[in-house]
Design an enzyme around this catalytic site. Structure first.
Site, short mmCIF file in Angstrom:
data_model
loop_
_atom_site.label_atom_id
_atom_site.label_comp_id
_atom_site.label_asym_id
_atom_site.label_seq_id
_atom_site.Cartn_x
_atom_site.Cartn_y
_atom_site.Cartn_z
CG ASP A 112 -0.14 0.06 2.51
OD1 ASP A 112 0.74 -0.80 2.72
OD2 ASP A 112 -0.40 0.96 3.33
CG HIS B 288 -0.67 -8.07 -2.65
ND1 HIS B 288 -1.88 -8.18 -3.27
CD2 HIS B 288 -0.83 -7.13 -1.68
CE1 HIS B 288 -2.76 -7.37 -2.70
NE2 HIS B 288 -2.13 -6.71 -1.73
CD GLU C 183 1.25 -6.89 1.79
OE1 GLU C 183 1.06 -5.67 1.87
OE2 GLU C 183 0.66 -7.72 2.48
#
Length: 588
Positions: free
Chosen positions: A193, A512, A567
């Protein structure tokens, strides 16, 4: 990990999670054509005098592999069969073979019938990997354009300047009312993110500072290729400073408390930073963020003391550390509970929580660092009162052992002796698993060692702990064990992946990671360590991600939606930097 907040996937590519994301370097990488999955081996490089072991997927039959020089085509040696091994989960039987007699630098093939795998032997075997892992932090910077001169095809325009960040109603103070704004630039994107979190930043910076303190000459001489490379400071310290300067802006100047994170209310979709348009907020000040901040600022004040490129930083960091510690003492129950916060304040926030329900370990670490900085006996008394009963590997949610590492610097102190005893007992127990290990490693031999970020939190951080034991004792069994964990990460494992993007013959192509997904470049940013096998497979429940296996060490899939296994995160890459750099600094 004390907090097991479940990652929640949201539609349109947004994702809630506990564990974070990262990036890598633009270096002259050499990636061979993909080899054969039958032979599982370190796919990056071996040092000439290093123990060299491979695992063969052959049902456990006694076997000898040929070692062929790639340049001349001549067979220059053979492997020695060590033992058959069996997976405790899949029950697959494999052969473990040794080729440590291969000490001449060069490129070779390990051959088993019609199967082969390329290998390389060279001095400074992990230098490029270490530099790449550090460079990933530059590529993951927030608040600046990433320049093609340093990033090549991974260059991108400025995103998230963060010069106008809003004060969330949970974070108000007399000097900063709800809705007011201030500037909080710089820092790294935390993981997949685009948010920035104090708890995880503190842990990540601290782990790399610890590795730096133990290997100053090595890191001072390591060139990574970042905009600050022409100054007199180590490129690693320059990169850490970019995040430390952001962290300083996260302290409320009116009371010393530290905001838990800088975030959007919801995760962004799989887009580039320049295409993100949500408001960004600082949210509630927390006791854990404040103690973590105090600890790493005190540590940084020691490390950067006298630094001519950042002459004012050490004093400022020391003052900030003391103010944050004082605030935390006054607010011992100010834990960050996102669900509870959302019932009281709007807008609701649904990004990574990094929650925690107790702060003894954070206070122990902070008190230790402040004692080393100030020599104030009150901090030592606090650390002695909170001293853990045993050593546990550190993670973002369990940081006591970061303090334990630092007590080892204090020769002659009772706490130093106690922590040394605890650490060596932990390491010796780790080594007892090696004789029956499926992949000839001290880590990854029980199911509980696989899960969120296991490649960092099990293999890398255990490796750093083993290297600490080697530094304390000089016993090469600990150094060899740390290298065995690194070999696992680099390909000698159940999936046959080198788990660092851009390295090896078979590495993740679809992490990810929003930047790698949205940038239009086929290859992911290099130098990023993915989380690794996770038998919980939480993304399979929520997103329908298909895994090839439910077995603990095979539960990995290289697809973008797999936040549970694929991730990346700054704390994971920090662990990779610490392990790879320390090995490279040590092995000749």
């Amino acid at each position: 990990m004390k907090s097991s907040e479940m990652l929640q996937n949201v539609l349109a590519g947004t994702v809630k999670r506990v564990l974070p994301f990262c990036l890598f370097t633009f270096l002259p990488l050499t990636v061979s054509a993909q080899g054969d999955d039958i032979i599982r081996v370190n796919q990056v490089a071996f040092y000439p005098q290093q123990e060299k072991v491979a695992v063969v997927e052959n049902g456990g039959k006694k076997v000898t592999l040929k070692v062929r020089n790639q340049q001349t085509g001549k067979v220059v040696g053979k492997t020695r069969f060590l033992r058959a091994t069996q997976s405790p989960w899949s029950k697959k039987r494999r052969a473990v073979v040794d080729f440590s007699q291969l000490t001449t630098p060069g490129r070779y093939l390990l051959e088993y019938g019609s199967h082969s795998m390329p290998i390389e032997v060279k001095a400074n075997a992990l230098t490029d990997l270490t530099a790449g892992a550090i460079k990933s932090f530059y590529l993951n910077r927030s608040g600046m354009a990433i320049d093609a001169a340093y990033a090549g095809k991974w260059a991108r325009p400025l995103g998230h300047a963060d010069t106008q960040v809003y004060v969330h109603p949970s974070a108000v103070s007399p000097g900063r009312p709800e809705g007011s704004t201030f500037s909080s630039p710089k820092g790294w994107y935390d993981a997949g993110d685009f948010n920035k979190y104090i708890v995880n930043s503190s842990y990540s910076v601290a782990l790399m500072l610890y590795a730096y303190e133990q290997n100053k000459a090595y890191f001072d001489g390591l060139k990574v290729g970042i905009p600050e490379q022409t100054n007199k400071t180590s490129d690693l310290l320059d990169e850490l400073m970019y995040n430390l300067e952001w962290m300083l802006t996260m302290q409320d100047p009116y009371d010393g408390g530290v905001y838990h994170k800088l975030t959007t209310p919801n995760f962004e979709g799989m887009v580039m930073p320049v295409d993100c348009h949500q408001k960004r907020y600082v949210v509630q000040k927390s006791v854990t963020a404040s103690y973590d901040f105090a600890a790493v600022m005190a540590q940084a004040a020691r490390v950067y003391k006298g630094n001519k490129d950042y002459p004012c930083f050490a004093g400022r960091a020391a003052r900030a550390a003391l103010a944050a510690y004082h605030w935390a003492l006054q607010h011992p129950r100010a834990f960050y509970n996102q669900g509870q916060m959302n019932t009281q304040f709007q807008p609701s926030v649904f990004t990574g929580e990094y929650g925690d329900a107790q702060a003894d370990d954070e206070q122990y670490w902070a008190a230790t660092e402040l004692y080393l900085l100030t020599d104030d006996p009150l901090f030592r008394e606090t650390a002695a009162r909170l001293q853990p009963q045993q050593f546990t590997v550190p993670s973002w949610g369990s940081v006591a052992s970061l303090g334990s590492f630092d007590w080892l610097l204090c020769d002659g102190d009772d706490l130093s002796s106690l922590n040394r005893k605890q650490l060596l007992a932990y390491c010796d127990k780790q080594l007892t698993t090696l004789p029956a290990s499926a992949f000839y490693t001290p880590s990854g031999n029980t199911e509980k060692e696989f899960g969120w970020g296991c490649l960092a939190e099990t293999f890398c951080v255990n490796g750093v702990t083993l290297l600490t034991a080697y530094r304390l004792t000089g016993d090469t069994k600990y150094l060899k064990a740390a290298q065995q964990n690194m070999d696992y990460i680099l390909g000698r494992n159940a999936t046959g992946y080198c788990y660092v993007t851009g390295f090896g013959t078979k590495s993740p192509q679809h992490p990810h990671h929003r930047l790698s997904t949205a940038d239009g470049v086929d290859e992911p940013l290099p130098g990023m360590l993915v989380g690794g096998p996770n038998p919980g497979q939480q993304d399979g429940h929520e997103q329908g991600v298909a895994y090839p296996s439910k077995m603990a060490d095979e539960s990995y899939t290289d697809v973008v939606p797999s936040y549970a296994s694929n991730e990346i995160a700054i704390n994971w890459n920090a662990a990779l930097v610490a392990l790879a750099g320390w090995i490279d600094a040590t092995v000749k």
